[in-house]
Design a protein around this motif. Sequence first.
Motif, short mmCIF file in Angstrom:
data_model
loop_
_atom_site.label_atom_id
_atom_site.label_comp_id
_atom_site.label_asym_id
_atom_site.label_seq_id
_atom_site.Cartn_x
_atom_site.Cartn_y
_atom_site.Cartn_z
N SER A 1 9.83 -4.02 6.42
CA SER A 1 8.89 -4.58 7.40
C SER A 1 7.49 -4.69 6.78
CB SER A 1 8.83 -3.74 8.68
OG SER A 1 8.16 -2.52 8.45
N HIS A 2 7.15 -3.76 5.89
CA HIS A 2 5.89 -3.79 5.14
C HIS A 2 5.94 -2.63 4.15
CE1 HIS A 2 5.08 -0.89 8.29
NE2 HIS A 2 3.91 -0.56 7.81
N ALA A 3 4.96 -2.59 3.23
CA ALA A 3 5.09 -1.69 2.08
C ALA A 3 4.58 -0.27 2.33
CB ALA A 3 4.38 -2.30 0.88
N HIS A 4 4.36 0.12 3.57
CA HIS A 4 3.92 1.51 3.79
C HIS A 4 5.07 2.47 3.52
CE1 HIS A 4 0.14 0.51 6.38
NE2 HIS A 4 -0.09 0.50 5.08
N MET A 5 4.71 3.58 2.87
CA MET A 5 5.74 4.48 2.35
C MET A 5 6.58 5.14 3.44
SD MET A 5 5.67 3.95 -0.68
CE MET A 5 4.62 2.64 -1.26
N ASP A 6 5.99 5.29 4.65
CA ASP A 6 6.79 5.88 5.73
C ASP A 6 7.92 4.94 6.15
OD1 ASP A 6 4.64 4.29 6.57
OD2 ASP A 6 4.56 5.18 8.55
N HIS A 7 7.82 3.67 5.75
CA HIS A 7 8.87 2.70 6.09
C HIS A 7 9.83 2.41 4.94
CE1 HIS A 7 7.26 1.49 10.08
NE2 HIS A 7 6.20 2.08 9.56
N ILE A 8 9.30 2.46 3.70
CA ILE A 8 10.17 2.03 2.58
C ILE A 8 10.29 3.08 1.47
CG2 ILE A 8 9.52 -0.37 3.04
CD1 ILE A 8 8.02 -0.21 0.26
N GLY B 1 -1.33 -8.11 9.94
CA GLY B 1 -1.88 -7.26 10.99
C GLY B 1 -2.29 -5.93 10.40
N GLU B 2 -1.44 -4.92 10.57
CA GLU B 2 -1.74 -3.62 9.98
C GLU B 2 -1.75 -3.76 8.45
OE1 GLU B 2 1.11 -0.89 9.24
OE2 GLU B 2 0.02 0.90 9.89
N THR B 3 -0.93 -4.69 7.94
CA THR B 3 -0.97 -5.05 6.51
C THR B 3 -0.86 -6.57 6.41
OG1 THR B 3 1.43 -4.99 6.32
CG2 THR B 3 0.27 -2.93 5.85
N GLY C 1 8.14 -3.91 12.86
CA GLY C 1 7.43 -2.98 11.99
C GLY C 1 6.25 -2.36 12.73
N ASP C 2 5.17 -2.11 12.01
CA ASP C 2 4.02 -1.46 12.64
C ASP C 2 3.13 -2.44 13.41
OD1 ASP C 2 4.64 1.12 12.03
OD2 ASP C 2 3.35 1.26 10.26
N LEU C 3 3.56 -3.70 13.55
CA LEU C 3 2.77 -4.61 14.39
C LEU C 3 2.99 -4.30 15.87
CD1 LEU C 3 2.92 -8.11 12.66
CD2 LEU C 3 1.49 -6.14 12.19
#
Length: 411
Positions: free
Chosen positions: A82-89, A168-170, A187-189
């Motif tokens: 969903s995006h490159a934040h580490m809590d997601h990937i 958005g957030e990224t 994702g975090d949107l």
Amino acid sequence: MLERKRGLPLVPEKLDAQPVTDGIRVVQNSVVGQDAHTAYTSWVTTPGGTVVIDPGNFRTSSMINKEIARESGKPVRYLIYSHAHMDHIGGAAAFADQHPRIIAHENTIPRLERYALTADYIRHINSIQFHFSIPPGRYSPVYPTETYRDEYRFELGGRTFELFHGKGETDDHTLVWVPELKAVFCGDLLEASFPNLGNPFKVMRYAREWAEALERALALDPDFAIGGDVVLVDRARIRELFKDNIEVLRFLEDSVVNAANEGKNLEQMIEDIQLPPHLENSPNLRQEYSRREFAIYSIWKRYCGYFDFSPSGLLPRPRREIAGVVRELVGSDETVLNKARELMESGQLQLALETLDIILKVDYEDIPARRVRQQILKKLTGTDTCMMSRNVWTHYLEEDEAFLAKQTEEG
Ligand SMILES: [Zn+2]
């Protein structure tokens, strides 16, 4: 809405995978052991294999991989970031044994490269932001095998996966729409609280594009919506949460842009731009992770420079020099300390902190001033309900406690 769990352990004894609808399961991952920050991993099971949206963090991803194999017996054919934040990937490597195709937006790659470039900075600020000890050492993310610019579409086992880009957030968000299930993954949107639109440590975010991405997702008329920390299974709730988020994003963006056009500086924006009561009091927009002030800073940073429209703001001297002049004028540290205590007692905690800086910007190791600061920070940590700001207060409270304990030992 699926009930969001509180007090989740970092590593659960048993994985709690929950059904959203036929073929979709989710797991709520704790990230730093704090309720205000969790992230969902989702997967869609089809006869042709499984599609995982956000493999999650490295603590739980191998458990998730095993759970998917146990539950469906189908291989993981795709990972979607969903995006490159580490809590997601951050846990993608756990799926390497299945050789999935890994799809992300093209901005994910420069983002991961930037994270590598500033790895030490990021580790430092994250340890403050999350009040969480992050061990030194370089993290090696798994790069996507395929990227796209605007849209990406594939079919698997009779299900269609329509990916589209959102900022958005990224700047690298991917939203996923599965029309056969009427499910959208954001994702975090999409979060169940005030959008994470501003972060005092990090690059600016994108309010207007964020609202546009949510509008596009809502126009798909979803029955199910999965966000960074929320899973919605009720159509009315989906519309309500999307609409509140879209409205607050547009309100903040428009307010900052208008204020800039009117010649206001950042200080005035922070003072003047207050949320209308229905947004301020919305249960969907609780400022429990980010907050209004951080959002205003972020939008301002996107459109404006640092100049504050006063000549002294063009080339400011270090704050220790200004504090030194004021300290000399006051003539007595006791006067400064008394004023800081008085402000603290009347609940003006921020002003109390800034008053103390008359001493601390000149002499950071001034023991009486650090004692008063410790008291102010204790009050702030006890009353602030926003995770990011509370963690900052906690970080410096612990610094004061350690410093003062050392003085007592040495004394
Ligand atoms: Zn994120």
